[in-house]
Design an enzyme around this catalytic site. Structure first.
Site, PDB file in Angstrom:
ATOM      1  N   ARG A  86      -2.444   2.795  -7.529  1.00  0.00           N
ATOM      2  CA  ARG A  86      -3.842   3.214  -7.542  1.00  0.00           C
ATOM      3  C   ARG A  86      -4.124   4.181  -8.696  1.00  0.00           C
ATOM      4  NH1 ARG A  86      -7.660   5.122  -8.500  1.00  0.00           N
ATOM      5  NH2 ARG A  86      -9.542   5.683  -7.361  1.00  0.00           N
ATOM      6  N   TYR A  87      -3.127   5.001  -9.040  1.00  0.00           N
ATOM      7  CA  TYR A  87      -3.285   5.986 -10.114  1.00  0.00           C
ATOM      8  C   TYR A  87      -2.378   5.605 -11.269  1.00  0.00           C
ATOM      9  CZ  TYR A  87      -5.383   8.552  -6.276  1.00  0.00           C
ATOM     10  OH  TYR A  87      -6.177   8.913  -5.213  1.00  0.00           O
ATOM     11  N   ARG A  90       1.507   6.984 -11.296  1.00  0.00           N
ATOM     12  CA  ARG A  90       2.336   7.085 -10.093  1.00  0.00           C
ATOM     13  C   ARG A  90       2.048   5.932  -9.137  1.00  0.00           C
ATOM     14  NH1 ARG A  90      -1.832  10.466 -10.635  1.00  0.00           N
ATOM     15  NH2 ARG A  90      -2.907  11.442  -8.881  1.00  0.00           N
ATOM     16  N   CYS A  99       7.957   4.213  12.096  1.00  0.00           N
ATOM     17  CA  CYS A  99       8.095   5.666  12.165  1.00  0.00           C
ATOM     18  C   CYS A  99       8.844   6.013  13.452  1.00  0.00           C
ATOM     19  CB  CYS A  99       6.724   6.339  12.208  1.00  0.00           C
ATOM     20  SG  CYS A  99       5.780   6.108  10.697  1.00  0.00           S
ATOM     21  N   CYS A 103       1.685   9.071  14.763  1.00  0.00           N
ATOM     22  CA  CYS A 103       0.600  10.045  14.819  1.00  0.00           C
ATOM     23  C   CYS A 103      -0.673   9.290  15.163  1.00  0.00           C
ATOM     24  CB  CYS A 103       0.418  10.726  13.473  1.00  0.00           C
ATOM     25  SG  CYS A 103       1.967  11.228  12.701  1.00  0.00           S
ATOM     26  N   CYS A 106      -2.923   8.524  12.210  1.00  0.00           N
ATOM     27  CA  CYS A 106      -2.329   7.825  11.054  1.00  0.00           C
ATOM     28  C   CYS A 106      -3.387   7.097  10.224  1.00  0.00           C
ATOM     29  CB  CYS A 106      -1.280   6.823  11.516  1.00  0.00           C
ATOM     30  SG  CYS A 106      -0.509   5.971  10.119  1.00  0.00           S
ATOM     31  N   ARG A 108      -2.710   5.079   7.659  1.00  0.00           N
ATOM     32  CA  ARG A 108      -2.264   3.777   7.153  1.00  0.00           C
ATOM     33  C   ARG A 108      -2.032   2.810   8.314  1.00  0.00           C
ATOM     34  NH1 ARG A 108       1.654   5.095   3.072  1.00  0.00           N
ATOM     35  NH2 ARG A 108       0.033   5.184   1.478  1.00  0.00           N
ATOM     36  N   ASP A 269      -9.298  10.569   6.604  1.00  0.00           N
ATOM     37  CA  ASP A 269      -9.830   9.350   5.984  1.00  0.00           C
ATOM     38  C   ASP A 269     -10.710   8.594   6.977  1.00  0.00           C
ATOM     39  OD1 ASP A 269      -8.515   9.769   3.562  1.00  0.00           O
ATOM     40  OD2 ASP A 269      -6.684   8.810   4.278  1.00  0.00           O
ATOM     41  N   ASP A 306      -9.772  11.659   0.208  1.00  0.00           N
ATOM     42  CA  ASP A 306      -9.454  10.394  -0.454  1.00  0.00           C
ATOM     43  C   ASP A 306     -10.669   9.504  -0.176  1.00  0.00           C
ATOM     44  OD1 ASP A 306      -7.930   8.610  -1.905  1.00  0.00           O
ATOM     45  OD2 ASP A 306      -6.095   9.030  -0.755  1.00  0.00           O
ATOM     46  N   LYS A 313      -8.657  10.394  -4.778  1.00  0.00           N
ATOM     47  CA  LYS A 313      -8.676  11.759  -4.247  1.00  0.00           C
ATOM     48  C   LYS A 313      -9.557  12.674  -5.094  1.00  0.00           C
ATOM     49  CE  LYS A 313      -3.966  11.627  -2.345  1.00  0.00           C
ATOM     50  NZ  LYS A 313      -3.496  10.354  -2.942  1.00  0.00           N
TER      51      LYS A 313
HETATM   52  C1  LIG Z   1      -2.154  10.142  -2.843  1.00  0.00           C
HETATM   53  C2  LIG Z   1      -1.544   9.025  -3.534  1.00  0.00           C
HETATM   54  C3  LIG Z   1      -0.647   9.245  -4.587  1.00  0.00           C
HETATM   55  C4  LIG Z   1      -0.208  10.635  -5.032  1.00  0.00           C
HETATM   56  O1  LIG Z   1      -1.265  11.392  -5.489  1.00  0.00           O
HETATM   57  P1  LIG Z   1      -1.064  12.932  -5.870  1.00  0.00           P
HETATM   58  O2  LIG Z   1      -2.449  13.451  -5.982  1.00  0.00           O
HETATM   59  O3  LIG Z   1      -0.321  12.952  -7.170  1.00  0.00           O
HETATM   60  O4  LIG Z   1      -0.275  13.587  -4.791  1.00  0.00           O
HETATM   61  C5  LIG Z   1      -0.133   8.144  -5.232  1.00  0.00           C
HETATM   62  N1  LIG Z   1      -0.480   6.878  -4.877  1.00  0.00           N
HETATM   63  C6  LIG Z   1      -1.338   6.650  -3.871  1.00  0.00           C
HETATM   64  C7  LIG Z   1      -1.685   5.246  -3.540  1.00  0.00           C
HETATM   65  C8  LIG Z   1      -1.887   7.710  -3.161  1.00  0.00           C
HETATM   66  O5  LIG Z   1      -2.724   7.476  -2.137  1.00  0.00           O
HETATM   67  S1  SF4 Z   2       0.875   9.552   9.508  1.00  0.00           S
HETATM   68 FE1  SF4 Z   2       1.359   7.384   9.986  1.00  0.00          FE
HETATM   69  S2  SF4 Z   2       2.959   6.819   8.509  1.00  0.00           S
HETATM   70 FE2  SF4 Z   2       2.868   9.083   8.540  1.00  0.00          FE
HETATM   71  S3  SF4 Z   2       4.389   9.734  10.080  1.00  0.00           S
HETATM   72 FE3  SF4 Z   2       2.437   9.582  11.130  1.00  0.00          FE
HETATM   73  S4  SF4 Z   2       2.393   7.478  11.978  1.00  0.00           S
HETATM   74 FE4  SF4 Z   2       4.002   7.531  10.401  1.00  0.00          FE
END
Ligand SMILES: *Cc1c(COP(=O)(O)O)cnc(C)c1O
Ligand code: SF4
Length: 354
Positions: A86-87, A90, A99, A103, A106, A108, A269, A306, A313
């Site tokens: 996405r960035y 990174r 997991c 949580c 969560c 994702r 989110d 985000d 972000k």
């Molecule tokens: C948050 C995130 C990152 C890391 O972002 P930082 O601001 O550098 O901590 C990298 N990839 C994805 C897809 C993210 O959601």
């Molecule tokens: S936020 Fe989601 S991916 Fe992260 S530890 Fe909790 S359940 Fe696992």
């Protein structure tokens, strides 16, 4: 043994009506609470901030109109099943969807807990090829799910492949094990990381409440830090868990004392079934402003959102710029954290000034 059913949970807690009427759905994460975390819950308090993070309720079954299963548009930014780019510099690699504890907040959940398991050899090989072809990528987040659900041997092999493809890539280990099951962090695991030392590792963990910082958790984090792996914390701002300055002040100061740098405080989110956790942004900004008065720069996390539709972000913080200069020689007007005003004169850059 971890707790995975409401029946088991009833033996530890007197469940409320809201908890009893939770219905698992394709967009929810499984019920799973580790023995370690279970011991931290206060059985006599239905609104215990730790309980709220792990015991599901019927509020999860409500989806609000603006929510989505994938607000960050991670699927659109994916290369293969597991690599999210996405960035520019990174990437995130989803090492597994599993997991040790789930949580309820969560973000994702489109992916987490679907029981697909660790990334395959071909997922890893594909990611390695992508990393080799894209040298502008300087950091990789090893995330999921929780990557430390993999055995030390599996991690060794996966990290070995990434190190071979890109020896200079910084790897962030994103895990909640120090909170959920600190005994997973062993000298053997740390030794494995140390054996891949061509580039740094960073530990990224998620403490959301000061009571999660147990002696065992502190020991787990110390193993990383003592081995030269810096530790960062990413909290989520959660209603009824940590949505007040006193709790976050204590959390951040205690983290700092344990050599964990408070890195991010995430606005929740817009993920399906998590509305009851989200804090209004105006309230979040008030808390941020209060924390900035009370915490040192080292202890202060960045409050970030985000943005939906994959917007990325952004920092959320009060506005300290009251007025920008209206001409080249003008001065800036600022608000101090205490609410007073100050002006700052820009340097004179005209040629005759030199
Ligand atoms: C948050 C995130 C990152 C890391 O972002 P930082 O601001 O550098 O901590 C990298 N990839 C994805 C897809 C993210 O959601
Ligand atoms: S936020 Fe989601 S991916 Fe992260 S530890 Fe909790 S359940 Fe696992």
């Amino acid at each position: 043994m971890a707790i995975t059913t409401l029946e088991q949970l009833k033996q530890h807690l007197e469940l409320t009506q809201d908890e009893l009427s939770w219905k698992p759905s394709p967009t929810s994460v499984p019920l799973c609470i580790t023995e370690h975390y279970m011991r931290l819950l206060d059985p006599s308090d239905p609104s215990d901030p730790l309980r709220r993070q792990v015991v599901p309720t019927c509020h999860e079954n409500v989806g609000s109109r603006s929510e989505s299963p994938d607000p960050l548009m991670e699927v659109k930014h994916s290369h293969g099943e597991r690599l999210i780019h996405r960035y520019m510099n990174r990437v995130a690699f989803l090492a597994t969807d599993i997991c040790p504890m789930y949580c309820r907040h969560c973000f994702r959940r489109r992916f987490t807990g679907n029981m697909m398991g660790p990334a395959s050899e071909s997922d890893i090989a594909g990611a390695c090829e992508y990393l080799k072809a894209n040298p502008q990528i300087k950091e990789m987040l090893l995330t999921g799910g929780d990557p430390l659900t993999l055995s030390d041997e599996q991690l060794d092999s996966m990290i070995g492949s990434f190190r071979k493809a890109r020896p200079n890539l910084i790897i962030r280990i994103c895990t909640r094990y120090p909170v959920s099951q600190p005994s997973r962090i062993t000298p053997h695991l740390i030794e494995m990381f140390r054996s891949h030392s061509t580039a740094p590792f960073y530990l990224m963990t998620q403490f959301n409440h000061p009571r999660e910082l147990t002696d065992e958790s502190i020991r787990a984090v110390s193993l990383f830090v003592d081995a030269g792996i810096p530790a960062m914390n990413q909290s989520v701002l959660l209603r009824g868990v940590n949505d007040n300055a006193d709790t976050l002040e204590e959390l951040c100061n205690r983290l700092l004392f344990c050599r964990v740098k408070p890195y991010y405080l995430f606005q929740g989110d817009m993920v399906v079934g998590t509305e009851y956790f989200r804090v209004p942004i105006r309230r979040g900004l008030e808390i941020e402003r209060e924390l900035r008065l009370r915490l040192s720069g080292l202890a202060m996390p960045n409050y970030v959102a985000d943005l939906p539709d994959g917007g990325g972000k952004i920092p959320l913080c009060g506005n300290y710029i009251l007025q920008e200069p209206d001409n080249k020689k003008g001065s800036w007007l600022f608000r101090t954290p205490e609410g007073e005003t100050r002006s700052v004169q820009d340097p004179d850059l005209s040629p005759q000034a030199y």
